[in-house]
Design a protein around this motif. Structure first.
Motif, PDB file in Angstrom:
ATOM      1  N   THR A 140       0.820  -1.207   0.000  1.00 51.64           N
ATOM      2  CA  THR A 140       0.000   0.000   0.000  1.00 51.64           C
ATOM      3  C   THR A 140       0.854   1.256   0.000  1.00 51.64           C
ATOM      4  O   THR A 140       2.091   1.189   0.093  1.00 51.64           O
ATOM      5  N   ASP A 141       0.190   2.399  -0.109  1.00 52.33           N
ATOM      6  CA  ASP A 141       0.849   3.702  -0.057  1.00 52.33           C
ATOM      7  C   ASP A 141       0.853   4.203   1.382  1.00 52.33           C
ATOM      8  O   ASP A 141      -0.182   4.213   2.045  1.00 52.33           O
ATOM      9  N   VAL A 142       2.013   4.623   1.843  1.00 50.74           N
ATOM     10  CA  VAL A 142       2.188   4.984   3.251  1.00 50.74           C
ATOM     11  C   VAL A 142       2.523   6.468   3.388  1.00 50.74           C
ATOM     12  O   VAL A 142       3.378   6.991   2.670  1.00 50.74           O
ATOM     13  N   LEU A 143       1.831   7.120   4.314  1.00 42.14           N
ATOM     14  CA  LEU A 143       2.160   8.495   4.701  1.00 42.14           C
ATOM     15  C   LEU A 143       2.908   8.453   6.024  1.00 42.14           C
ATOM     16  O   LEU A 143       2.434   7.854   6.988  1.00 42.14           O
ATOM     17  N   ILE A 144       4.069   9.088   6.061  1.00 38.52           N
ATOM     18  CA  ILE A 144       4.859   9.178   7.292  1.00 38.52           C
ATOM     19  C   ILE A 144       4.750  10.596   7.829  1.00 38.52           C
ATOM     20  O   ILE A 144       5.063  11.564   7.118  1.00 38.52           O
ATOM     21  N   ILE A 145       4.314  10.727   9.067  1.00 35.00           N
ATOM     22  CA  ILE A 145       4.234  12.037   9.726  1.00 35.00           C
ATOM     23  C   ILE A 145       5.284  12.040  10.824  1.00 35.00           C
ATOM     24  O   ILE A 145       5.101  11.457  11.887  1.00 35.00           O
ATOM     25  N   GLU A 146       6.407  12.668  10.554  1.00 33.68           N
ATOM     26  CA  GLU A 146       7.553  12.628  11.470  1.00 33.68           C
ATOM     27  C   GLU A 146       8.425  13.859  11.233  1.00 33.68           C
ATOM     28  O   GLU A 146       8.799  14.149  10.100  1.00 33.68           O
ATOM     29  N   ILE A 151      14.980   9.974  11.702  1.00 34.21           N
ATOM     30  CA  ILE A 151      13.982   8.966  12.043  1.00 34.21           C
ATOM     31  C   ILE A 151      13.048   8.722  10.866  1.00 34.21           C
ATOM     32  O   ILE A 151      12.697   7.582  10.553  1.00 34.21           O
ATOM     33  N   ALA A 152      12.660   9.808  10.200  1.00 34.27           N
ATOM     34  CA  ALA A 152      11.787   9.677   9.026  1.00 34.27           C
ATOM     35  C   ALA A 152      12.455   8.829   7.950  1.00 34.27           C
ATOM     36  O   ALA A 152      11.802   7.980   7.310  1.00 34.27           O
ATOM     37  N   MET A 153      13.762   9.029   7.748  1.00 43.20           N
ATOM     38  CA  MET A 153      14.486   8.248   6.748  1.00 43.20           C
ATOM     39  C   MET A 153      14.537   6.776   7.134  1.00 43.20           C
ATOM     40  O   MET A 153      14.380   5.887   6.286  1.00 43.20           O
ATOM     41  N   ASP A 154      14.763   6.517   8.424  1.00 39.47           N
ATOM     42  CA  ASP A 154      14.797   5.121   8.895  1.00 39.47           C
ATOM     43  C   ASP A 154      13.449   4.445   8.664  1.00 39.47           C
ATOM     44  O   ASP A 154      13.384   3.300   8.203  1.00 39.47           O
ATOM     45  N   ILE A 155      12.373   5.152   8.996  1.00 42.33           N
ATOM     46  CA  ILE A 155      11.036   4.578   8.825  1.00 42.33           C
ATOM     47  C   ILE A 155      10.748   4.344   7.346  1.00 42.33           C
ATOM     48  O   ILE A 155      10.192   3.304   6.965  1.00 42.33           O
ATOM     49  N   GLU A 156      11.134   5.295   6.518  1.00 49.00           N
ATOM     50  CA  GLU A 156      10.919   5.144   5.075  1.00 49.00           C
ATOM     51  C   GLU A 156      11.628   3.905   4.547  1.00 49.00           C
ATOM     52  O   GLU A 156      11.063   3.130   3.761  1.00 49.00           O
ATOM     53  N   THR A 157      12.860   3.678   4.996  1.00 47.50           N
ATOM     54  CA  THR A 157      13.624   2.502   4.557  1.00 47.50           C
ATOM     55  C   THR A 157      12.927   1.215   4.979  1.00 47.50           C
ATOM     56  O   THR A 157      12.816   0.267   4.205  1.00 47.50           O
ATOM     57  N   LEU A 158      12.438   1.181   6.224  1.00 50.45           N
ATOM     58  CA  LEU A 158      11.745  -0.008   6.723  1.00 50.45           C
ATOM     59  C   LEU A 158      10.468  -0.274   5.938  1.00 50.45           C
ATOM     60  O   LEU A 158      10.163  -1.413   5.581  1.00 50.45           O
ATOM     61  N   VAL A 159       9.716   0.793   5.679  1.00 46.10           N
ATOM     62  CA  VAL A 159       8.460   0.659   4.939  1.00 46.10           C
ATOM     63  C   VAL A 159       8.716   0.102   3.540  1.00 46.10           C
ATOM     64  O   VAL A 159       8.031  -0.818   3.078  1.00 46.10           O
ATOM     65  N   LYS A 160       9.723   0.631   2.870  1.00 46.00           N
ATOM     66  CA  LYS A 160      10.030   0.179   1.513  1.00 46.00           C
ATOM     67  C   LYS A 160      10.558  -1.249   1.510  1.00 46.00           C
ATOM     68  O   LYS A 160      10.313  -2.006   0.549  1.00 46.00           O
ATOM     69  N   SER A 161      11.265  -1.639   2.580  1.00 41.41           N
ATOM     70  CA  SER A 161      11.795  -3.013   2.647  1.00 41.41           C
ATOM     71  C   SER A 161      10.685  -4.041   2.726  1.00 41.41           C
ATOM     72  O   SER A 161      10.883  -5.211   2.393  1.00 41.41           O
ATOM     73  N   GLY A 168       4.617  10.331   0.947  1.00 43.13           N
ATOM     74  CA  GLY A 168       5.013  11.625   1.481  1.00 43.13           C
ATOM     75  C   GLY A 168       5.524  11.516   2.904  1.00 43.13           C
ATOM     76  O   GLY A 168       5.177  10.591   3.631  1.00 43.13           O
ATOM     77  N   ILE A 169       6.389  12.468   3.270  1.00 44.47           N
ATOM     78  CA  ILE A 169       6.873  12.596   4.644  1.00 44.47           C
ATOM     79  C   ILE A 169       6.510  14.007   5.104  1.00 44.47           C
ATOM     80  O   ILE A 169       7.001  14.993   4.555  1.00 44.47           O
ATOM     81  N   ALA A 170       5.621  14.092   6.081  1.00 45.65           N
ATOM     82  CA  ALA A 170       5.138  15.388   6.554  1.00 45.65           C
ATOM     83  C   ALA A 170       5.753  15.715   7.909  1.00 45.65           C
ATOM     84  O   ALA A 170       5.873  14.840   8.775  1.00 45.65           O
ATOM     85  N   ARG A 171       6.133  16.990   8.104  1.00 42.25           N
ATOM     86  CA  ARG A 171       6.749  17.417   9.361  1.00 42.25           C
ATOM     87  C   ARG A 171       5.765  18.146  10.274  1.00 42.25           C
ATOM     88  O   ARG A 171       6.030  18.352  11.446  1.00 42.25           O
ATOM     89  N   ASP A 178      -2.093  18.311   3.635  1.00 47.89           N
ATOM     90  CA  ASP A 178      -1.861  18.605   2.216  1.00 47.89           C
ATOM     91  C   ASP A 178      -1.555  17.330   1.430  1.00 47.89           C
ATOM     92  O   ASP A 178      -2.027  17.151   0.302  1.00 47.89           O
ATOM     93  N   VAL A 179      -0.753  16.433   2.025  1.00 48.24           N
ATOM     94  CA  VAL A 179      -0.427  15.182   1.340  1.00 48.24           C
ATOM     95  C   VAL A 179      -1.693  14.359   1.117  1.00 48.24           C
ATOM     96  O   VAL A 179      -1.937  13.842   0.025  1.00 48.24           O
ATOM     97  N   VAL A 180      -2.513  14.235   2.146  1.00 49.15           N
ATOM     98  CA  VAL A 180      -3.740  13.432   2.060  1.00 49.15           C
ATOM     99  C   VAL A 180      -4.725  14.027   1.056  1.00 49.15           C
ATOM    100  O   VAL A 180      -5.447  13.299   0.371  1.00 49.15           O
ATOM    101  N   ASN A 181      -4.741  15.336   0.964  1.00 49.46           N
ATOM    102  CA  ASN A 181      -5.647  15.978   0.006  1.00 49.46           C
ATOM    103  C   ASN A 181      -5.247  15.706  -1.435  1.00 49.46           C
ATOM    104  O   ASN A 181      -6.072  15.779  -2.352  1.00 49.46           O
ATOM    105  N   SER A 182      -3.977  15.373  -1.656  1.00 46.57           N
ATOM    106  CA  SER A 182      -3.509  15.118  -3.018  1.00 46.57           C
ATOM    107  C   SER A 182      -3.449  13.631  -3.344  1.00 46.57           C
ATOM    108  O   SER A 182      -3.558  13.230  -4.505  1.00 46.57           O
TER     109      SER A 182
END
Length: 262
Positions: A140-146, A151-161, A168-171, A178-182
């Motif tokens: 699935t498509d994952v939104l990371i809010i971090e 930490i965001a990069m680590d989570i992104e790597t785990l998700v892709k693995s 998107g990665i939102a701060r 905005d990410v969810v609206n698109s």
């Protein structure tokens, strides 16, 4: 204490586990009865000095794995194939058992190792395998809010693995909306406290007004969300986290398709 008295409080949970393994109530309950009959005939296989819950599940898994057909992929009846059964059906047998013991019955890795007669490292591999197999079914498509970049990069790597895509990665709260609206995510991983002082929890709750999506919260302050005084998240990871924990919880969230409590 007698064998019956030791095992009786844990039988409802063993039935739940057995039904999940077999895909139905009738077949699951039949296995439980067979295991209990075997224990009555050979009570010496049940260690009275150990946790009776662990011993009961060990007896069940020992019996289950002694039947060759149970070590192949299970074909559930069509009328029993709801969402979670379909995902279970696709898991290899030992990985299915390890995953259910962890995700449904809340056994520790050491307890699962004892129940299945494997090492803890083998259990970690089985649960990781289950996570990958589930991800193949529900990628699935994952939104990371971090708000912390590393930490965001680590989570992104785990998700892709696990085979998922990161949309998107939102701060901040605003960036997340905005990410969810698109683009609609199939899973949200959210920190609680964000860079601008806003709340990841509030951002997620706003999204859940129009989305039905599983959510995993990641926080350094779990005690703030685990008071039992109000509806709380179903899936929570504590910082600092272990990669295996993140993978396992992501798999659980997608497996059960549950939303975080608002």
């Amino acid at each position: 204490m007698s064998l019956v008295a030791n095992t009786a409080p844990h039988l409802p949970y063993l039935r739940r586990f057995a039904r999940a393994l077999t895909g139905g109530q009738k077949s699951g309950d039949a296995y439980v009865v067979s295991v209990l009959e075997a224990l009555v005939e050979s009570p010496e296989t049940f260690d009275p000095d150990n946790d009776p819950r662990v011993e009961l599940f060990k007896a069940f898994c020992r019996y289950w794995n002694s039947i060759p057909v149970n070590l192949t992929r299970t074909e559930f009846a069509p009328d029993e194939l709801h969402g979670t059964s379909r995902r279970l059906e696709a898991l290899t047998p030992l990985a299915r058992q390890a995953f259910l013991l962890m995700a449904v019955e809340d056994f520790s890795p050491a307890e699962i190792a004892y129940v299945l007669g494997r090492s803890e490292s083998e259990i970690a591999e089985l649960i990781d395998q289950a996570g990958r197999e589930i991800a193949q079914q529900v990628a699935t498509d994952v939104l990371i809010i971090e708000d912390e970049p590393l930490i965001a990069m680590d989570i992104e790597t785990l998700v892709k693995s696990l085979g998922h895509s990161v949309i998107g990665i939102a701060r901040t709260h605003r960036e997340a909306i905005d990410v969810v609206n698109s683009r609609r995510p199939g899973l949200i991983l959210a920190d609680i406290q964000l860079a601008d002082g806003s709340s990841g929890l509030e951002a997620v709750n706003e999204m859940l007004e129009s989305l039905s999506v599983p959510v995993v919260f990641i926080t350094a302050y779990p005690e703030r969300l685990l008071t039992g005084e109000r509806p709380e998240p179903a899936f929570l990871i504590t910082k600092p986290f272990q990669p295996e924990t993140v993978k396992a919880v992501i798999s659980q969230a997608l497996f059960f398709e549950r939303r975080a409590g608002r």
